[in-house]
Design a protein around this motif. Structure first.
Motif, PDB file in Angstrom:
ATOM      1  N   THR A  47      13.058  52.755  51.476  1.00 38.47           N
ATOM      2  CA  THR A  47      14.170  51.955  51.978  1.00 38.47           C
ATOM      3  C   THR A  47      14.857  52.704  53.110  1.00 38.47           C
ATOM      4  OG1 THR A  47      14.541  50.949  49.810  1.00 38.47           O
ATOM      5  CG2 THR A  47      16.353  50.847  51.392  1.00 38.47           C
ATOM      6  N   GLY A  48      15.151  51.996  54.181  1.00 35.73           N
ATOM      7  CA  GLY A  48      15.811  52.630  55.313  1.00 35.73           C
ATOM      8  C   GLY A  48      16.070  51.627  56.412  1.00 35.73           C
ATOM      9  N   SER A  49      16.367  52.127  57.596  1.00 36.26           N
ATOM     10  CA  SER A  49      16.611  51.284  58.752  1.00 36.26           C
ATOM     11  C   SER A  49      16.000  51.944  59.975  1.00 36.26           C
ATOM     12  CB  SER A  49      18.113  51.048  58.969  1.00 36.26           C
ATOM     13  OG  SER A  49      18.785  52.284  59.129  1.00 36.26           O
ATOM     14  N   ILE A  50      15.852  51.180  61.031  1.00 32.00           N
ATOM     15  CA  ILE A  50      15.230  51.662  62.263  1.00 32.00           C
ATOM     16  C   ILE A  50      16.294  51.791  63.346  1.00 32.00           C
ATOM     17  CG2 ILE A  50      13.598  51.082  64.090  1.00 32.00           C
ATOM     18  CD1 ILE A  50      11.843  49.794  62.028  1.00 32.00           C
ATOM     19  N   ASP A  51      16.329  52.945  63.996  1.00 39.59           N
ATOM     20  CA  ASP A  51      17.291  53.181  65.068  1.00 39.59           C
ATOM     21  C   ASP A  51      16.757  52.642  66.388  1.00 39.59           C
ATOM     22  OD1 ASP A  51      19.065  54.544  63.361  1.00 39.59           O
ATOM     23  OD2 ASP A  51      17.912  56.389  63.592  1.00 39.59           O
ATOM     24  N   HIS A  52      17.663  52.087  67.187  1.00 40.43           N
ATOM     25  CA  HIS A  52      17.318  51.597  68.517  1.00 40.43           C
ATOM     26  C   HIS A  52      18.159  52.369  69.527  1.00 40.43           C
ATOM     27  CE1 HIS A  52      14.922  48.226  66.970  1.00 40.43           C
ATOM     28  NE2 HIS A  52      15.847  48.122  66.040  1.00 40.43           N
ATOM     29  N   TYR A  53      17.707  53.574  69.866  1.00 40.77           N
ATOM     30  CA  TYR A  53      18.436  54.447  70.765  1.00 40.77           C
ATOM     31  C   TYR A  53      17.860  54.371  72.177  1.00 40.77           C
ATOM     32  CZ  TYR A  53      20.457  56.701  66.596  1.00 40.77           C
ATOM     33  OH  TYR A  53      21.124  56.951  65.434  1.00 40.77           O
ATOM     34  N   VAL A  54      18.758  54.355  73.157  1.00 43.19           N
ATOM     35  CA  VAL A  54      18.380  54.442  74.563  1.00 43.19           C
ATOM     36  C   VAL A  54      19.145  55.620  75.157  1.00 43.19           C
ATOM     37  CG1 VAL A  54      18.372  53.297  76.804  1.00 43.19           C
ATOM     38  CG2 VAL A  54      17.962  51.959  74.724  1.00 43.19           C
ATOM     39  N   THR A  55      18.426  56.567  75.739  1.00 38.74           N
ATOM     40  CA  THR A  55      19.075  57.738  76.332  1.00 38.74           C
ATOM     41  C   THR A  55      19.720  57.358  77.659  1.00 38.74           C
ATOM     42  OG1 THR A  55      17.488  59.235  75.278  1.00 38.74           O
ATOM     43  CG2 THR A  55      18.742  60.103  77.134  1.00 38.74           C
ATOM     44  N   VAL A  56      21.023  57.614  77.782  1.00 37.06           N
ATOM     45  CA  VAL A  56      21.777  57.260  78.976  1.00 37.06           C
ATOM     46  C   VAL A  56      22.644  58.459  79.390  1.00 37.06           C
ATOM     47  CG1 VAL A  56      21.822  54.790  78.482  1.00 37.06           C
ATOM     48  CG2 VAL A  56      23.620  56.259  77.550  1.00 37.06           C
ATOM     49  N   LYS A  57      23.138  58.383  80.609  1.00 38.62           N
ATOM     50  CA  LYS A  57      23.998  59.436  81.146  1.00 38.62           C
ATOM     51  C   LYS A  57      25.453  59.060  80.940  1.00 38.62           C
ATOM     52  CE  LYS A  57      25.162  61.699  85.561  1.00 38.62           C
ATOM     53  NZ  LYS A  57      24.840  61.705  87.011  1.00 38.62           N
ATOM     54  N   ALA A  58      26.244  60.015  80.467  1.00 39.64           N
ATOM     55  CA  ALA A  58      27.672  59.787  80.246  1.00 39.64           C
ATOM     56  C   ALA A  58      28.477  60.866  80.956  1.00 39.64           C
ATOM     57  CB  ALA A  58      27.990  59.778  78.756  1.00 39.64           C
ATOM     58  N   ILE A  59      29.595  60.456  81.560  1.00 42.83           N
ATOM     59  CA  ILE A  59      30.525  61.382  82.218  1.00 42.83           C
ATOM     60  C   ILE A  59      31.854  61.265  81.491  1.00 42.83           C
ATOM     61  CG2 ILE A  59      31.652  62.000  84.379  1.00 42.83           C
ATOM     62  CD1 ILE A  59      29.353  60.631  85.840  1.00 42.83           C
ATOM     63  N   PHE A  60      32.294  62.343  80.855  1.00 41.14           N
ATOM     64  CA  PHE A  60      33.448  62.309  79.961  1.00 41.14           C
ATOM     65  C   PHE A  60      34.728  62.759  80.670  1.00 41.14           C
ATOM     66  CE2 PHE A  60      29.753  62.925  77.199  1.00 41.14           C
ATOM     67  CZ  PHE A  60      29.958  61.912  76.269  1.00 41.14           C
ATOM     68  N   ALA A  61      35.823  62.172  80.224  1.00 42.80           N
ATOM     69  CA  ALA A  61      37.141  62.552  80.731  1.00 42.80           C
ATOM     70  C   ALA A  61      38.108  62.634  79.564  1.00 42.80           C
ATOM     71  CB  ALA A  61      37.636  61.539  81.757  1.00 42.80           C
ATOM     72  N   ASN A  62      38.938  63.687  79.590  1.00 47.83           N
ATOM     73  CA  ASN A  62      39.975  63.873  78.580  1.00 47.83           C
ATOM     74  C   ASN A  62      41.317  64.075  79.270  1.00 47.83           C
ATOM     75  OD1 ASN A  62      38.504  64.122  75.844  1.00 47.83           O
ATOM     76  ND2 ASN A  62      37.334  65.509  77.144  1.00 47.83           N
ATOM     77  N   GLU A  63      42.380  63.995  78.511  1.00 47.21           N
ATOM     78  CA  GLU A  63      43.714  64.254  79.044  1.00 47.21           C
ATOM     79  C   GLU A  63      43.887  65.767  79.150  1.00 47.21           C
ATOM     80  OE1 GLU A  63      48.185  63.826  77.370  1.00 47.21           O
ATOM     81  OE2 GLU A  63      46.971  61.998  77.248  1.00 47.21           O
ATOM     82  N   GLU A  64      43.910  66.274  80.387  1.00 46.73           N
ATOM     83  CA  GLU A  64      43.935  67.721  80.627  1.00 46.73           C
ATOM     84  C   GLU A  64      45.095  68.096  81.556  1.00 46.73           C
ATOM     85  OE1 GLU A  64      39.043  67.911  80.448  1.00 46.73           O
ATOM     86  OE2 GLU A  64      40.081  68.683  82.201  1.00 46.73           O
ATOM     87  N   TYR A  65      45.627  69.278  81.336  1.00 43.43           N
ATOM     88  CA  TYR A  65      46.740  69.773  82.145  1.00 43.43           C
ATOM     89  C   TYR A  65      46.460  71.233  82.508  1.00 43.43           C
ATOM     90  CZ  TYR A  65      51.515  70.995  83.530  1.00 43.43           C
ATOM     91  OH  TYR A  65      52.617  71.428  84.228  1.00 43.43           O
ATOM     92  N   VAL A  66      46.421  71.529  83.818  1.00 44.03           N
ATOM     93  CA  VAL A  66      46.108  72.878  84.288  1.00 44.03           C
ATOM     94  C   VAL A  66      47.344  73.766  84.203  1.00 44.03           C
ATOM     95  CG1 VAL A  66      45.354  74.267  86.262  1.00 44.03           C
ATOM     96  CG2 VAL A  66      44.281  72.050  85.803  1.00 44.03           C
ATOM     97  N   ILE A  67      47.158  74.991  83.700  1.00 39.06           N
ATOM     98  CA  ILE A  67      48.232  75.981  83.620  1.00 39.06           C
ATOM     99  C   ILE A  67      48.076  76.968  84.775  1.00 39.06           C
ATOM    100  CG2 ILE A  67      49.321  77.761  82.214  1.00 39.06           C
ATOM    101  CD1 ILE A  67      48.092  76.465  79.757  1.00 39.06           C
ATOM    102  N   GLN A  68      49.107  77.082  85.615  1.00 39.05           N
ATOM    103  CA  GLN A  68      49.091  78.036  86.728  1.00 39.05           C
ATOM    104  C   GLN A  68      49.599  79.395  86.242  1.00 39.05           C
ATOM    105  OE1 GLN A  68      47.812  76.993  89.539  1.00 39.05           O
ATOM    106  NE2 GLN A  68      47.821  74.785  89.106  1.00 39.05           N
ATOM    107  N   SER A  69      48.974  80.447  86.759  1.00 39.61           N
ATOM    108  CA  SER A  69      49.418  81.792  86.377  1.00 39.61           C
ATOM    109  C   SER A  69      50.770  82.089  87.022  1.00 39.61           C
ATOM    110  CB  SER A  69      48.391  82.830  86.837  1.00 39.61           C
ATOM    111  OG  SER A  69      48.849  84.130  86.524  1.00 39.61           O
ATOM    112  N   PRO A  70      51.770  82.549  86.253  1.00 40.17           N
ATOM    113  CA  PRO A  70      53.100  82.829  86.812  1.00 40.17           C
ATOM    114  C   PRO A  70      53.167  84.151  87.578  1.00 40.17           C
ATOM    115  CG  PRO A  70      53.075  83.355  84.484  1.00 40.17           C
ATOM    116  CD  PRO A  70      51.733  82.755  84.795  1.00 40.17           C
ATOM    117  N   ALA A  71      52.144  84.984  87.461  1.00 42.70           N
ATOM    118  CA  ALA A  71      52.173  86.297  88.116  1.00 42.70           C
ATOM    119  C   ALA A  71      50.754  86.777  88.350  1.00 42.70           C
ATOM    120  CB  ALA A  71      52.944  87.295  87.253  1.00 42.70           C
ATOM    121  N   SER A  72      50.641  87.844  89.119  1.00 41.65           N
ATOM    122  CA  SER A  72      49.342  88.470  89.362  1.00 41.65           C
ATOM    123  C   SER A  72      49.162  89.620  88.393  1.00 41.65           C
ATOM    124  CB  SER A  72      49.258  88.994  90.805  1.00 41.65           C
ATOM    125  OG  SER A  72      49.420  87.951  91.729  1.00 41.65           O
ATOM    126  N   GLY A  73      47.928  89.818  87.932  1.00 41.32           N
ATOM    127  CA  GLY A  73      47.669  90.936  87.049  1.00 41.32           C
ATOM    128  C   GLY A  73      46.502  90.696  86.123  1.00 41.32           C
TER     129      GLY A  73
END
Length: 314
Positions: A47-73
């Motif tokens: 007993t089981g089932s058959i998968d119907h997979y198609v390989t596709v290309k995905a480009i992901f995006a998330n909610e991101e926030y860049v942190i700037q360095s406050p000083a050098s070092g």
């Protein structure tokens, strides 16, 4: 008497020849049957089932926030890559040149706190403000997707004002542009499924695009592994699967006008008619078969009723 003896000898020779022929025929039949059935391969229906997979290309995006360095070092991270920090929690320290971490120059050390709660990643690629969930939904996709990342390996020292890392909101769902051919089954509001790292992930279509061809999908949750690897090959579940008895496609055999399989029933090879309810390139899902029954994977004509000289899988 001589005439009777002559006829008796002739009859004996005839019957003897017939007996030898019968024995040879029986041996030949047994050999043929054993040879045919011995070359058969058997697999247990499950007993089981058959998968119907198609390989596709995905480009992901998330909610991101860049942190700037406050000083050098010199950078001293206070956690691991991908670790979650709370709002205001210290994530790194910037030690002035020549000052080692842990020395008595803490008053000169710049502390970096999390501007938002989320996961901290030191690697930035320059797409954080360009490739976002909002831009995939509302902006020119062709222009957005042609942007190239400009990432560098994290460094031990930084200059003031340059990116130190980024915060990723893992409480916000991941959004992706998926390269598929638009169709009537792929419309805004429809639910789609993908297999990512052997896990089925579900999302809703927010946008359908003809240029470039594809769909924008908002998943039900944040997807791990989509921050440092924005572009991935994923498996789209192109068609719902049916549940039933799954057997090799090669087991199907047409006898007359009936489609079926040969099974091993009480040690004898028997033909069973089946109905195919789903299939892919190598498997079929059928009904009219009990679970666990041995099925011949490479059937041929002339095996009906023969004793199964095969090894039954345990």
């Amino acid at each position: 008497m001589r005439k009777r003896s002559k006829h008796a000898r002739a009859a004996s020779v005839l019957w003897g020849s017939l007996l030898v022929a019968l024995i040879l025929f029986s041996l030949g039949w047994v050999y043929r049957a054993n040879w045919i059935t011995g070359s058969l391969e058997v697999e247990t229906a499950q007993t089981g089932s058959i998968d119907h997979y198609v390989t596709v290309k995905a480009i992901f995006a998330n909610e991101e926030y860049v942190i700037q360095s406050p000083a050098s070092g010199k950078v001293e991270l206070l956690g691991k890559e991908g670790q979650r920090f709370r709002l205001g929690e210290p994530v790194a320290q910037i030690h002035p040149e020549g000052a080692a971490p842990g020395s008595n120059t803490q008053r000169q050390t710049a502390q970096v706190s999390m501007p938002k709660g989320g996961l901290f990643f030191q690697k930035v690629d320059g797409l954080e403000s360009v490739l976002t969930p909002e831009s995939l939904v509302n902006m020119d996709l062709a222009r957005i997707l042609e942007q190239q990342e400009n990432s560098e390996a994290p460094k031990d020292t930084v200059q003031a004002g340059v990116p130190l890392g980024k915060v990723v909101n893992n409480l916000s769902p991941t959004v992706a542009f998926v390269e598929v051919e638009p169709s009537k089954d792929l419309s805004v509001g429809k639910t789609v499924k993908f297999n990512l790292d052997d896990q089925i992930r579900t999302g809703k279509i927010l946008r359908v695009s003809d240029n470039p061809k594809g769909i924008v999908v908002r998943f039900n949750q944040y997807l791990e592994g989509t921050v440092n690897k924005r572009i991935q090959s994923v498996q789209w579940v192109a068609k719902p699967s049916e549940t039933g008895i799954v057997i090799p496609k090669s087991a199907l055999y047409t006898k007359g006008e009936e489609l079926g399989v040969y099974v091993v029933q009480e040690g004898i090879l028997q033909f069973r008619k089946v109905n195919v309810i789903d299939e892919n390139d190598s498997l079929v899902c059928v009904n009219n078969l009990p679970q666990g029954i041995p099925v011949v994977k490479n059937p041929r004509s002339g095996i009906e009723g023969l004793t199964a000289n095969v090894k039954i899988p345990s």
